[in-house]
Design a protein around this motif. Structure first.
Motif, PDB file in Angstrom:
ATOM      1  N   TRP A 182       0.832  -1.217   0.000  1.00 37.56           N
ATOM      2  CA  TRP A 182       0.000   0.000   0.000  1.00 37.56           C
ATOM      3  C   TRP A 182       0.860   1.259   0.000  1.00 37.56           C
ATOM      4  O   TRP A 182       0.625   2.188  -0.785  1.00 37.56           O
ATOM      5  N   LEU A 183       1.874   1.298   0.855  1.00 38.01           N
ATOM      6  CA  LEU A 183       2.732   2.479   0.922  1.00 38.01           C
ATOM      7  C   LEU A 183       3.521   2.663  -0.368  1.00 38.01           C
ATOM      8  O   LEU A 183       3.715   3.797  -0.832  1.00 38.01           O
ATOM      9  N   TRP A 184       3.955   1.575  -0.973  1.00 34.53           N
ATOM     10  CA  TRP A 184       4.656   1.688  -2.256  1.00 34.53           C
ATOM     11  C   TRP A 184       3.705   2.156  -3.353  1.00 34.53           C
ATOM     12  O   TRP A 184       4.104   2.865  -4.283  1.00 34.53           O
ATOM     13  N   THR A 185       2.428   1.783  -3.256  1.00 37.10           N
ATOM     14  CA  THR A 185       1.436   2.298  -4.202  1.00 37.10           C
ATOM     15  C   THR A 185       1.309   3.807  -4.061  1.00 37.10           C
ATOM     16  O   THR A 185       1.246   4.537  -5.063  1.00 37.10           O
ATOM     17  N   ILE A 186       1.277   4.284  -2.827  1.00 34.95           N
ATOM     18  CA  ILE A 186       1.253   5.728  -2.580  1.00 34.95           C
ATOM     19  C   ILE A 186       2.484   6.380  -3.189  1.00 34.95           C
ATOM     20  O   ILE A 186       2.404   7.443  -3.824  1.00 34.95           O
ATOM     21  N   ALA A 187       3.645   5.754  -3.000  1.00 35.77           N
ATOM     22  CA  ALA A 187       4.886   6.308  -3.549  1.00 35.77           C
ATOM     23  C   ALA A 187       4.820   6.417  -5.069  1.00 35.77           C
ATOM     24  O   ALA A 187       5.257   7.418  -5.653  1.00 35.77           O
ATOM     25  N   ILE A 188       4.256   5.403  -5.719  1.00 41.37           N
ATOM     26  CA  ILE A 188       4.126   5.434  -7.180  1.00 41.37           C
ATOM     27  C   ILE A 188       3.207   6.574  -7.608  1.00 41.37           C
ATOM     28  O   ILE A 188       3.469   7.279  -8.589  1.00 41.37           O
ATOM     29  N   PHE A 189       2.122   6.775  -6.864  1.00 43.31           N
ATOM     30  CA  PHE A 189       1.222   7.897  -7.148  1.00 43.31           C
ATOM     31  C   PHE A 189       1.963   9.234  -7.030  1.00 43.31           C
ATOM     32  O   PHE A 189       1.757  10.146  -7.834  1.00 43.31           O
ATOM     33  N   ILE A 190       2.804   9.353  -6.008  1.00 45.90           N
ATOM     34  CA  ILE A 190       3.546  10.608  -5.822  1.00 45.90           C
ATOM     35  C   ILE A 190       4.515  10.828  -6.977  1.00 45.90           C
ATOM     36  O   ILE A 190       4.659  11.955  -7.484  1.00 45.90           O
ATOM     37  N   VAL A 191       5.186   9.765  -7.417  1.00 48.17           N
ATOM     38  CA  VAL A 191       6.081   9.880  -8.574  1.00 48.17           C
ATOM     39  C   VAL A 191       5.297  10.362  -9.794  1.00 48.17           C
ATOM     40  O   VAL A 191       5.737  11.262 -10.523  1.00 48.17           O
ATOM     41  N   ALA A 192       4.124   9.762 -10.024  1.00 44.56           N
ATOM     42  CA  ALA A 192       3.291  10.198 -11.144  1.00 44.56           C
ATOM     43  C   ALA A 192       2.891  11.660 -10.992  1.00 44.56           C
ATOM     44  O   ALA A 192       2.866  12.424 -11.964  1.00 44.56           O
ATOM     45  N   MET A 193       2.588  12.057  -9.751  1.00 40.95           N
ATOM     46  CA  MET A 193       2.201  13.443  -9.479  1.00 40.95           C
ATOM     47  C   MET A 193       3.335  14.397  -9.840  1.00 40.95           C
ATOM     48  O   MET A 193       3.112  15.459 -10.446  1.00 40.95           O
ATOM     49  N   VAL A 194       4.552  14.035  -9.501  1.00 37.29           N
ATOM     50  CA  VAL A 194       5.706  14.881  -9.809  1.00 37.29           C
ATOM     51  C   VAL A 194       5.903  14.997 -11.319  1.00 37.29           C
ATOM     52  O   VAL A 194       6.163  16.085 -11.847  1.00 37.29           O
ATOM     53  N   ILE A 195       5.754  13.876 -12.022  1.00 36.45           N
ATOM     54  CA  ILE A 195       5.959  13.895 -13.475  1.00 36.45           C
ATOM     55  C   ILE A 195       4.863  14.710 -14.175  1.00 36.45           C
ATOM     56  O   ILE A 195       5.147  15.530 -15.056  1.00 36.45           O
ATOM     57  N   VAL A 196       3.607  14.507 -13.774  1.00 31.61           N
ATOM     58  CA  VAL A 196       2.513  15.285 -14.375  1.00 31.61           C
ATOM     59  C   VAL A 196       2.668  16.762 -14.025  1.00 31.61           C
ATOM     60  O   VAL A 196       2.398  17.641 -14.845  1.00 31.61           O
ATOM     61  N   GLY A 197       3.145  17.035 -12.804  1.00 32.52           N
ATOM     62  CA  GLY A 197       3.416  18.420 -12.431  1.00 32.52           C
ATOM     63  C   GLY A 197       4.470  19.044 -13.335  1.00 32.52           C
ATOM     64  O   GLY A 197       4.364  20.219 -13.718  1.00 32.52           O
ATOM     65  N   GLY A 198       5.487  18.251 -13.676  1.00 27.67           N
ATOM     66  CA  GLY A 198       6.498  18.747 -14.612  1.00 27.67           C
ATOM     67  C   GLY A 198       5.908  19.027 -15.981  1.00 27.67           C
ATOM     68  O   GLY A 198       6.268  20.013 -16.640  1.00 27.67           O
ATOM     69  N   ALA A 199       4.971  18.175 -16.403  1.00 30.66           N
ATOM     70  CA  ALA A 199       4.333  18.388 -17.707  1.00 30.66           C
ATOM     71  C   ALA A 199       3.487  19.660 -17.706  1.00 30.66           C
ATOM     72  O   ALA A 199       3.478  20.413 -18.691  1.00 30.66           O
ATOM     73  N   THR A 200       2.781  19.924 -16.596  1.00 28.19           N
ATOM     74  CA  THR A 200       1.982  21.158 -16.538  1.00 28.19           C
ATOM     75  C   THR A 200       2.880  22.391 -16.610  1.00 28.19           C
ATOM     76  O   THR A 200       2.511  23.405 -17.212  1.00 28.19           O
ATOM     77  N   LEU A 221      -5.142  14.006  -9.724  1.00 26.78           N
ATOM     78  CA  LEU A 221      -4.204  13.001  -9.238  1.00 26.78           C
ATOM     79  C   LEU A 221      -3.865  13.258  -7.771  1.00 26.78           C
ATOM     80  O   LEU A 221      -3.772  12.321  -6.968  1.00 26.78           O
ATOM     81  N   GLY A 222      -3.689  14.526  -7.417  1.00 27.16           N
ATOM     82  CA  GLY A 222      -3.424  14.859  -6.025  1.00 27.16           C
ATOM     83  C   GLY A 222      -4.569  14.456  -5.118  1.00 27.16           C
ATOM     84  O   GLY A 222      -4.364  13.917  -4.022  1.00 27.16           O
ATOM     85  N   ARG A 223      -5.803  14.708  -5.551  1.00 27.79           N
ATOM     86  CA  ARG A 223      -6.971  14.300  -4.764  1.00 27.79           C
ATOM     87  C   ARG A 223      -7.050  12.776  -4.666  1.00 27.79           C
ATOM     88  O   ARG A 223      -7.429  12.221  -3.630  1.00 27.79           O
ATOM     89  N   SER A 224      -6.704  12.094  -5.753  1.00 23.43           N
ATOM     90  CA  SER A 224      -6.752  10.629  -5.771  1.00 23.43           C
ATOM     91  C   SER A 224      -5.781  10.036  -4.764  1.00 23.43           C
ATOM     92  O   SER A 224      -6.081   9.019  -4.122  1.00 23.43           O
ATOM     93  N   ILE A 225      -4.627  10.662  -4.613  1.00 26.83           N
ATOM     94  CA  ILE A 225      -3.653  10.179  -3.634  1.00 26.83           C
ATOM     95  C   ILE A 225      -4.262  10.209  -2.235  1.00 26.83           C
ATOM     96  O   ILE A 225      -4.090   9.272  -1.445  1.00 26.83           O
ATOM     97  N   GLY A 226      -4.997  11.281  -1.927  1.00 28.96           N
ATOM     98  CA  GLY A 226      -5.633  11.369  -0.622  1.00 28.96           C
ATOM     99  C   GLY A 226      -6.605  10.234  -0.383  1.00 28.96           C
ATOM    100  O   GLY A 226      -6.647   9.640   0.701  1.00 28.96           O
ATOM    101  N   CYS A 282       8.909  15.732  -3.016  1.00 28.38           N
ATOM    102  CA  CYS A 282       9.957  14.702  -3.003  1.00 28.38           C
ATOM    103  C   CYS A 282      10.312  14.284  -1.583  1.00 28.38           C
ATOM    104  O   CYS A 282      10.653  13.116  -1.337  1.00 28.38           O
ATOM    105  N   ALA A 283      10.234  15.210  -0.631  1.00 31.50           N
ATOM    106  CA  ALA A 283      10.482  14.862   0.767  1.00 31.50           C
ATOM    107  C   ALA A 283       9.396  13.917   1.276  1.00 31.50           C
ATOM    108  O   ALA A 283       9.679  12.956   2.015  1.00 31.50           O
ATOM    109  N   ILE A 284       8.134  14.172   0.889  1.00 31.81           N
ATOM    110  CA  ILE A 284       7.043  13.265   1.265  1.00 31.81           C
ATOM    111  C   ILE A 284       7.266  11.899   0.629  1.00 31.81           C
ATOM    112  O   ILE A 284       7.043  10.853   1.262  1.00 31.81           O
ATOM    113  N   LEU A 285       7.717  11.881  -0.623  1.00 32.42           N
ATOM    114  CA  LEU A 285       8.022  10.623  -1.301  1.00 32.42           C
ATOM    115  C   LEU A 285       9.104   9.856  -0.542  1.00 32.42           C
ATOM    116  O   LEU A 285       8.969   8.648  -0.306  1.00 32.42           O
TER     117      LEU A 285
END
Length: 360
Positions: A31-49, A114-119, A184-187
Motif C-alpha cells: 500500500w505504501l509503495w502504491t502511494i509512492a508510485i502515485f507521488i512519482v506520477a504526481m511529480v511527473i505530471v506536475g512537470g508536464a503542466t 491526481l493529487g486528490r486521488s492520492i488522498g 519529493c520529501a514526502i516521497l
C-alpha cells in the motif's frame, strides 16, 4: 484416540500468528509503495503542466468542487474568461482560442485530480489497516503524518499557483522549488516507512558511518532537486546550452551581478544553472565515495551492490541532464530528467533505510 500435545498447539498458533503478521506487513508495504508510485506520477505530471505552461489555467482553488471539470460550453467559456484576466493570457497567450485553453486546462485538472486521488488511496486503506491492527503503536502517528503532509502539499501548490495570477506570467521560482522539493520529501518519507515493513534484507550490522553517509546522500539528492526546481522556475535550462563549458568557460563570468550577493543563487539565471551543475558533480562524487566506503567497510555484499547501483543511477541521470541541456530542453527529455531524479531519490532512500533496523 490420539490427542495433539500442548506443544503442537502452541507451535501451530505461533506459526499462524507469524503468518498473519507477515501478511499484514506485506499488505502495508504494498500500500505504501502504491502511494509512492502515485507521488512519482504526481511529480511527473506536475512537470508536464509546467513545461506546457498549463499550471495557471485554473485560477481558483476548489478542493471539493474542482473535481468536476466544465461540462457545458457555457462552463468552458466561464473558465476561459477567468484565465483571460491574468497576465499570462494578456502578455503571452492573447491569441489563444477556447480549444487551446482546453488543452492546458486538462493538464492542470489532471494534476489536481491526481493529487486528490492520492488522498483517497491513502485514507481508506489507512483506516482499514488501523482498525484491523495492522498499523499500530508508534507507526500510527508516523504514517498519519504523511496524510497531513499531503494536505499541506496541496496548500503549498495553490500558494505556488497564486504567485502567477496577479503580476507575473509564471509562478515564482522560489515557490516552485519548494513545492517540488516538499513533494519529493514526502516521497522519501513514504519510501522510508514502506521499506521498514520489508521482511529481512536489512544490513543492520553495518557501521554508523556507512549509515550516516547514506542519509547524507539522500539530503544531497533533495538539495539537487531543489536546485533543479529553481532552474525550471527561471527557465534557466534554455540558455547556456553547452557542456562541459558554460558560456565558453569552466568558470563563467557574470555569476555575481546582483546585489546582495545571495540573490544570485536564486534569481541570476547563469548562477542558478552553474550551481545546479556543481550540485550534480557533488552528488556523483559523494556517491562514488560512498561506494568506495562500502567496499572497505560493508559486512553485507548487498550493501555494496546497492551503493554501486546508486552510482550507476546518478551517472545515468547526469547523462540525461547533459543531453537535455544540449538539446535545449525538449519536453520529453525534460520529463525524463525529472523522473530520473525522482528515481535516484527513491533508490537512495531505500538504500539508507535498509542500513537501519526494520519496523518492529
Amino acid at each position: 484416540m490420539t490427542m495433539a500435545s500442548p506443544t503442537a498447539f502452541a507451535s501451530s498458533n505461533g506459526s499462524s500468528s507469524a503468518d498473519e503478521t507477515a501478511r499484514a506487513r506485506r499488505a502495508v508495504r504494498i500500500w505504501l509503495w502504491t502511494i509512492a508510485i502515485f507521488i512519482v506520477a504526481m511529480v511527473i505530471v506536475g512537470g508536464a503542466t509546467r513545461m506546457t505552461e498549463s499550471g495557471l489555467s485554473i485560477t481558483e482553488w476548489k478542493p471539493i468542487h474542482g473535481v468536476i471539470p466544465p461540462l457545458s460550453e457555457a462552463e468552458w467559456q466561464e473558465e476561459f474568461l477567468k484565465y483571460q484576466k491574468i497576465p499570462q493570457y494578456s502578455q503571452m497567450n492573447a491569441d489563444m482560442t477556447l480549444s487551446g485553453f482546453k488543452t492546458i486546462f486538462w493538464w492542470e485538472w489532471a494534476h489536481r485530480l491526481l493529487g486528490r486521488s492520492i488522498g483517497l488511496v491513502f485514507i481508506v486503506p489507512f483506516a482499514v489497516f488501523a482498525m484491523r491492527g495492522w498499523i499500530r503503536g508508534g507507526m500510527l502517528p508516523r504514517i498519519g503524518v504523511l496524510f497531513v503532509l499531503g494536505g499541506l502539499q496541496g496548500a503549498v501548490g495553490w500558494w505556488m499557483v497564486a504567485s502567477g495570477l496577479v503580476e507575473r506570467t509564471e509562478v515564482s521560482q522560489y515557490r516552485l522549488a519548494i513545492h517540488l522539493t516538499f513533494a519529493c520529501a514526502i516521497l522519501a518519507a513514504t519510501v522510508w516507512i514502506a521499506e521498514g515493513y520489508r521482511e529481512g534484507r536489512f544490513a543492520i550490522r553495518e557501521n554508523h558511518a556507512l549509515r550516516r553517509f547514506a542519509g547524507f546522500l539522500v539530503l544531497l539528492v533533495l538539495g539537487q532537486i531543489f536546485l533543479g526546481g529553481l532552474v525550471a522556475g527561471l527557465r534557466a535550462g534554455l540558455i547556456y546550452n553547452t557542456w562541459p563549458l558554460m558560456d565558453g568557460s569552466l568558470l563563467p563570468d557574470g555569476l555575481w551581478t546582483m546585489a546582495p550577493a545571495w540573490l544570485n543563487f536564486f534569481e541570476n539565471h547563469k548562477t542558478v544553472q552553474f550551481v545546479h551543475r556543481l550540485g550534480a558533480y557533488t552528488v556523483l562524487a559523494m556517491a562514488i565515495l560512498h561506494y568506495i566506503q562500502a567496499h572497505g567497510e560493508a559486512m553485507a555484499s548487498e550493501t555494496i551492490r546497492r551503493s554501486g547501483w546508486l552510482v550507476l543511477a546518478i551517472m545515468t541521470q547526469a547523462v540525461i541532464g547533459i543531453v537535455t541541456l544540449l538539446l535545449v530542453v525538449p519536453i520529453e527529455l525534460g520529463l525524463l530528467h525529472q523522473a530520473a531524479a525522482v528515481g535516484v531519490l527513491v533508490l537512495a532512500t531505500a538504500h539508507w533505510r535498509r542500513l537501519s533496523p526494520p519496523t518492529a
